[in-house]
Write a protein that holds these residues in place. Structure first.
Motif, PDB file in Angstrom:
ATOM      1  N   VAL A   2       0.846  -1.178   0.000  1.00  0.00           N
ATOM      2  CA  VAL A   2       0.000   0.000   0.000  1.00  0.00           C
ATOM      3  C   VAL A   2       0.890   1.239   0.000  1.00  0.00           C
ATOM      4  CG1 VAL A   2      -1.739   1.264   1.273  1.00  0.00           C
ATOM      5  CG2 VAL A   2      -1.786  -1.220   1.240  1.00  0.00           C
ATOM      6  N   GLY A   3       0.543   2.242  -0.818  1.00  0.00           N
ATOM      7  CA  GLY A   3       1.279   3.495  -0.791  1.00  0.00           C
ATOM      8  C   GLY A   3       2.419   3.530  -1.779  1.00  0.00           C
ATOM      9  N   ASP A   4       3.303   4.500  -1.587  1.00  0.00           N
ATOM     10  CA  ASP A   4       4.407   4.746  -2.505  1.00  0.00           C
ATOM     11  C   ASP A   4       5.404   3.598  -2.441  1.00  0.00           C
ATOM     12  OD1 ASP A   4       5.931   6.046  -4.300  1.00  0.00           O
ATOM     13  OD2 ASP A   4       6.622   7.630  -2.955  1.00  0.00           O
ATOM     14  N   THR A  34      10.695 -10.063   7.923  1.00  0.00           N
ATOM     15  CA  THR A  34      11.280  -8.740   7.731  1.00  0.00           C
ATOM     16  C   THR A  34      10.210  -7.676   7.916  1.00  0.00           C
ATOM     17  OG1 THR A  34      12.955  -9.561   6.203  1.00  0.00           O
ATOM     18  CG2 THR A  34      12.439  -7.227   6.070  1.00  0.00           C
ATOM     19  N   TYR A  35      10.563  -6.612   8.621  1.00  0.00           N
ATOM     20  CA  TYR A  35       9.636  -5.515   8.865  1.00  0.00           C
ATOM     21  C   TYR A  35      10.277  -4.205   8.441  1.00  0.00           C
ATOM     22  CZ  TYR A  35       7.708  -9.142  11.858  1.00  0.00           C
ATOM     23  OH  TYR A  35       7.220 -10.331  12.325  1.00  0.00           O
ATOM     24  N   MET A  36       9.445  -3.303   7.873  1.00  0.00           N
ATOM     25  CA  MET A  36       9.924  -1.999   7.419  1.00  0.00           C
ATOM     26  C   MET A  36       8.966  -0.922   7.878  1.00  0.00           C
ATOM     27  SD  MET A  36      10.934  -3.315   3.596  1.00  0.00           S
ATOM     28  CE  MET A  36       9.615  -4.530   3.656  1.00  0.00           C
ATOM     29  N   LEU A  37       9.500   0.079   8.559  1.00  0.00           N
ATOM     30  CA  LEU A  37       8.712   1.210   9.041  1.00  0.00           C
ATOM     31  C   LEU A  37       9.023   2.422   8.180  1.00  0.00           C
ATOM     32  CD1 LEU A  37       6.814   2.383  11.247  1.00  0.00           C
ATOM     33  CD2 LEU A  37       8.883   2.908  12.568  1.00  0.00           C
ATOM     34  N   THR A  38       7.992   3.119   7.699  1.00  0.00           N
ATOM     35  CA  THR A  38       8.186   4.265   6.821  1.00  0.00           C
ATOM     36  C   THR A  38       8.075   5.570   7.606  1.00  0.00           C
ATOM     37  OG1 THR A  38       5.884   4.663   6.206  1.00  0.00           O
ATOM     38  CG2 THR A  38       7.061   2.915   5.011  1.00  0.00           C
ATOM     39  N   SER A  39       8.532   6.640   6.960  1.00  0.00           N
ATOM     40  CA  SER A  39       8.448   7.963   7.588  1.00  0.00           C
ATOM     41  C   SER A  39       7.002   8.434   7.716  1.00  0.00           C
ATOM     42  CB  SER A  39       9.259   8.976   6.776  1.00  0.00           C
ATOM     43  OG  SER A  39       8.792   9.050   5.442  1.00  0.00           O
ATOM     44  N   ASP A  40       6.082   7.814   6.996  1.00  0.00           N
ATOM     45  CA  ASP A  40       4.655   8.145   7.098  1.00  0.00           C
ATOM     46  C   ASP A  40       3.966   7.405   8.241  1.00  0.00           C
ATOM     47  OD1 ASP A  40       4.856   9.746   4.792  1.00  0.00           O
ATOM     48  OD2 ASP A  40       4.590   7.997   3.505  1.00  0.00           O
ATOM     49  N   GLY A  41       4.721   6.587   8.965  1.00  0.00           N
ATOM     50  CA  GLY A  41       4.138   5.854  10.079  1.00  0.00           C
ATOM     51  C   GLY A  41       3.407   4.603   9.677  1.00  0.00           C
ATOM     52  N   GLU A  42       3.810   4.013   8.544  1.00  0.00           N
ATOM     53  CA  GLU A  42       3.224   2.751   8.104  1.00  0.00           C
ATOM     54  C   GLU A  42       4.228   1.620   8.320  1.00  0.00           C
ATOM     55  OE1 GLU A  42       2.258   3.513   4.046  1.00  0.00           O
ATOM     56  OE2 GLU A  42       0.456   4.670   4.529  1.00  0.00           O
ATOM     57  N   LEU A  43       3.726   0.463   8.713  1.00  0.00           N
ATOM     58  CA  LEU A  43       4.563  -0.701   8.978  1.00  0.00           C
ATOM     59  C   LEU A  43       4.230  -1.802   7.981  1.00  0.00           C
ATOM     60  CD1 LEU A  43       6.628  -2.149  10.870  1.00  0.00           C
ATOM     61  CD2 LEU A  43       4.657  -2.915  12.222  1.00  0.00           C
ATOM     62  N   TYR A  44       5.253  -2.374   7.354  1.00  0.00           N
ATOM     63  CA  TYR A  44       5.088  -3.449   6.382  1.00  0.00           C
ATOM     64  C   TYR A  44       5.905  -4.656   6.819  1.00  0.00           C
ATOM     65  CZ  TYR A  44       3.191   0.188   3.349  1.00  0.00           C
ATOM     66  OH  TYR A  44       2.440   1.207   2.829  1.00  0.00           O
ATOM     67  N   GLY A  45       5.449  -5.844   6.395  1.00  0.00           N
ATOM     68  CA  GLY A  45       6.178  -7.053   6.717  1.00  0.00           C
ATOM     69  C   GLY A  45       6.057  -8.088   5.620  1.00  0.00           C
ATOM     70  N   CYS A  46       7.032  -8.972   5.561  1.00  0.00           N
ATOM     71  CA  CYS A  46       6.991 -10.105   4.643  1.00  0.00           C
ATOM     72  C   CYS A  46       7.869 -11.211   5.201  1.00  0.00           C
ATOM     73  CB  CYS A  46       7.428  -9.713   3.230  1.00  0.00           C
ATOM     74  SG  CYS A  46       9.081  -9.017   3.094  1.00  0.00           S
ATOM     75  N   GLY A  55       0.186 -10.301  11.111  1.00  0.00           N
ATOM     76  CA  GLY A  55      -1.054  -9.670  11.531  1.00  0.00           C
ATOM     77  C   GLY A  55      -2.158  -9.680  10.508  1.00  0.00           C
ATOM     78  N   ASN A  56      -2.096 -10.593   9.526  1.00  0.00           N
ATOM     79  CA  ASN A  56      -3.107 -10.628   8.458  1.00  0.00           C
ATOM     80  C   ASN A  56      -4.147 -11.718   8.677  1.00  0.00           C
ATOM     81  OD1 ASN A  56      -1.533 -12.871   7.920  1.00  0.00           O
ATOM     82  ND2 ASN A  56      -1.201 -12.392   5.744  1.00  0.00           N
ATOM     83  N   GLY A  57      -4.174 -12.322   9.866  1.00  0.00           N
ATOM     84  CA  GLY A  57      -5.189 -13.310  10.207  1.00  0.00           C
ATOM     85  C   GLY A  57      -4.884 -14.716   9.755  1.00  0.00           C
ATOM     86  N   GLY A  69      -1.263  -3.439  10.767  1.00  0.00           N
ATOM     87  CA  GLY A  69      -1.900  -2.417  11.590  1.00  0.00           C
ATOM     88  C   GLY A  69      -2.356  -1.209  10.807  1.00  0.00           C
ATOM     89  N   GLU A  70      -2.916  -1.453   9.627  1.00  0.00           N
ATOM     90  CA  GLU A  70      -3.218  -0.368   8.692  1.00  0.00           C
ATOM     91  C   GLU A  70      -4.161   0.674   9.280  1.00  0.00           C
ATOM     92  OE1 GLU A  70      -5.000   0.163   4.143  1.00  0.00           O
ATOM     93  OE2 GLU A  70      -4.739  -1.832   5.015  1.00  0.00           O
ATOM     94  N   ASN A  71      -5.127   0.287  10.075  1.00  0.00           N
ATOM     95  CA  ASN A  71      -6.140   1.218  10.578  1.00  0.00           C
ATOM     96  C   ASN A  71      -5.971   1.540  12.060  1.00  0.00           C
ATOM     97  OD1 ASN A  71      -7.589   1.263   8.041  1.00  0.00           O
ATOM     98  ND2 ASN A  71      -8.303  -0.808   8.561  1.00  0.00           N
TER      99      ASN A  71
END
Length: 455
Positions: A2-4, A34-46, A55-57, A69-71
C-alpha cells in the motif's frame, strides 16, 4: 504493498535489483520475518508468518510486503523478537501479533495472535518500550508494567511464573529511566543507580552467590552515578559522566580487561590508563571494544579469529590498542569475528575471520594483524561488513567480497567471492544497512531499500 513503492529485484538466485518495497523506509528489522517502518508511520512485513506475526489473520508465509496495523494509527516505532512484532502508535497505543508462547502479548493466554491486539489497553498512553522475550513498558503517568517470560525471575515479582497480562511493576527505589532485559534484567534510575533481578550467572548482580534473583536488588556502584550501561547474559558495563568505564560478571576471556580471567561480582574499572572513554560495544558476550575521546580503539576478551589485530588468536586480557599502526580512524566496523577500520587517509585495514571476509585471496586462515584491504583502489570512502561479507565504496562504486552463502552480496549467485568485485546493483548512496545471518538490507537517504539474500 500500500502506498508509494520502489521497485527492486529479489530473485531465488539473489541480486539486488520484482518485489514492491515501501519507498520511504526509515527502519528495517531483518530476519526470516522482515519488517519496514516508513516515515509516514506505516509498517510493512513479509516472510515467515508461521505464528501470525504479519497480523493478516493467517499463518501463511507472506511473499510480498503487506501493511501491518493499517487502521490502528500512525506508527512511530516497531520492535521484533522471537517471532512476534510489537509496534507503538503516536497516540501511545502498543499493539502486537505473532508468537505468544510466554504470554508476552498480554492477552491472558499463550495462544498465538494472528491480528494485532492492543497491549495494556486500559493503562493509559505508553511512552517507552523495553523488550525481549520479556516485555516492560512505561506509561505517560510514570508507571511501569511487564508481561511475558519470567522463568528466572526477570520481572522481580518474587516468582518464576510467566505473566500473561500486563502487571504493574512495583518499584519504590526511584524513577526508572532505562531497563535492559535479556535473562538478567537491569534497571537504571534517574539518579544513576542500578538494580538487577533474574539470571545471576557469575554473580553479576553481586549478591555473593549465583542464585537467580527474584526481587529488585541494588547493584553496588561505589564509583558513583551511572550515565549509561549495557548488559548481556553474563556481564554489565557502565560509564560515568567523567568518561570512566566499569564492568562486572564473567571474565573467562579477559573481557573485563584486568590482566586475568577471574570473574568479578563487583564493578572493576576498565582501561583506567586510557583517558576518557567515549563509547563501548559488546558485539558478543565475551568481547569488549572501547573508543576513547582521542579516537583510539581498544579491544579485550575473546580474540579467537585474531580480529583485535595483536598477532595472535588468544584472548586479550588487557585493552589492546587496535589502530595504533594505522593512525586516526574515521569509521570502524567492530564485530565479533572481524574488525575493519577506515583511516583518515582513506585507507582500509582489517583483521579477523578470513574464510568469511577474504582479506587476502590466497589464503583463508585468519588475519591476526591489521592488514591493508583494497590497496589497489583509488581511495576508499565507506565500508561496512555484514555477517557473511564485506562492502567497500571506492570512486563512487561499491565492491564486495565474502562467503555469500545465501547470495547476500547481490551478485546474482551464491558463489564465494575471494577478491573485491564491483557490484553495479548496489546503489551509490547507501546511507545505512542492517543484516542478519542470511540477508542484507541497504538503505539510501531517500528511504529506498535494496535487499539480497535467502528468500
Amino acid at each position: 504493498a500500500v502506498g508509494d513503492t520502489y521497485q527492486v529485484t529479489l530473485q531465488t538466485d539473489p541480486t539486488m535489483g520484482d518485489i514492491e518495497i515501501p519507498k520511504n523506509v526509515v527502519k528495517v528489522i531483518p530476519g526470516d520475518s522482515t519488517y519496514m517502518l516508513t516515515s509516514d508511520g506505516e509498517l510493512y512485513g513479509c516472510g515467515d508468518n508461521r505464528y501470525g506475526q504479519m497480523g493478516n489473520g493467517t499463518t501463511d508465509n507472506v511473499l510480498t510486503p503487506v501493511q501491518i496495523g493499517e487502521n490502528l494509527g500512525k506508527i512511530t516505532d516497531a520492535y521484533s523478537s522471537s517471532n512476534f512484532i510489537l509496534f507503538l502508535t503516536e497516540d501511545g497505543d502498543l499493539f502486537g501479533s505473532g508468537r505468544n508462547r510466554y504470554g508476552t502479548l498480554g492477552t491472558g493466554t499463550t495462544d498465538n495472535v494472528l491480528t494485532p491486539v492492543q497491549i495494556g489497553a486500559n493503562l493509559g498512553a505508553i511512552k517507552k518500550v523495553f523488550w525481549s522475550v520479556s516485555l516492560f513498558f512505561q506509561t505517560e503517568d510514570g508507571k511501569t508494567y511487564f508481561s511475558g517470560r519470567n522463568d528466572i525471575g526477570q520481572f522481580g515479582n518474587g516468582t518464576t511464573t510467566n505473566v500473561l497480562t500486563p502487571t504493574e511493576f512495583v518499584f519504590s527505589a526511584g524513577t526508572i529511566s532505562n531497563i535492559v532485559t535479556d535473562g538478567v534484567t537491569v534497571i537504571q534510575t534517574s539518579d544513576g543507580k542500578l538494580y538487577g533481578m533474574g539470571r545471576n550467572s557469575f554473580d553479576v548482580l553481586g549478591t555473593g552467590n549465583t542464585d537467580n534473583v527474584l526481587t529488585p536488588t541494588e547493584i553496588n556502584t561505589s564509583f558513583g552515578a551511572v550515565s549509561s550501561f549495557k548488559a548481556s547474559y553474563f556481564n554489565i558495563y557502565a560509564t560515568t559522566s567523567d568518561g570512566k568505564l566499569y564492568g562486572c560478571g564473567d571474565n573467562s576471556a579477559g573481557q573485563l580487561g584486568q590482566g586475568n580471567t577471574t570473574s568479578s561480582n563487583t564493578f572493576v574499572q576498565i582501561g583506567s590508563q586510557l583517558g576518557n572513554i567515549d563509547e563501548f560495544e559488546i558485539p558478543s558476550s565475551r568481547i569488549l571494544y572501547i573508543k576513547t575521546a582521542d579516537g583510539k580503539y581498544y579491544g579485550c576478551g575473546d580474540n579467537r579469529y585474531g580480529q583485535m589485530g595483536n598477532g595472535t588468536e588468544e584472548s586479550i586480557l588487557t585493552p589492546y590498542w587496535i589502530n595504533e599502526s594505522i593512525g586516526s580512524v574515521k569509521k570502524a566496523v567492530l564485530q565479533s569475528n572481524c574488525v575493519f577500520m577506515l583511516n583518515t587517509d582513506d585507507e582500509l585495514y582489517g583483521a579477523g575471520r578470513n574464510d568469511v571476509y577474504h582479506f587476502s585471496p590466497d589464503q583463508t586462515s585468519n588475519i591476526t594483524t591489521l592488514t591493508r584491504v583494497g590497496s589497489n583502489l583509488d581511495g576508499i570512502s565507506d565500508v561496512f561488513a555484514t555477517n557473511n561479507g564485506l562492502f567497500v565504496k571506492s570512486s563512487d562504486n561499491w565492491l564486495v567480497c565474502g562467503a555469500n552463502h545465501n547470495g547476500e552480496l547481490g551478485l546474482g549467485n551464491m558463489n564465494m567471492v575471494t577478491e573485491l568485485t564491483y557490484n553495479k546493483s548496489v546503489p551509490r548512496n547507501v546511507e545505512s544497512y542492517v543484516s542478519d545471518s542470511n540477508h542484507n538490507y541497504l538503505i539510501t537517504p531517500e528511504g529506498k531499500v535494496y535487499v539480497a539474500g535467502q528468500n
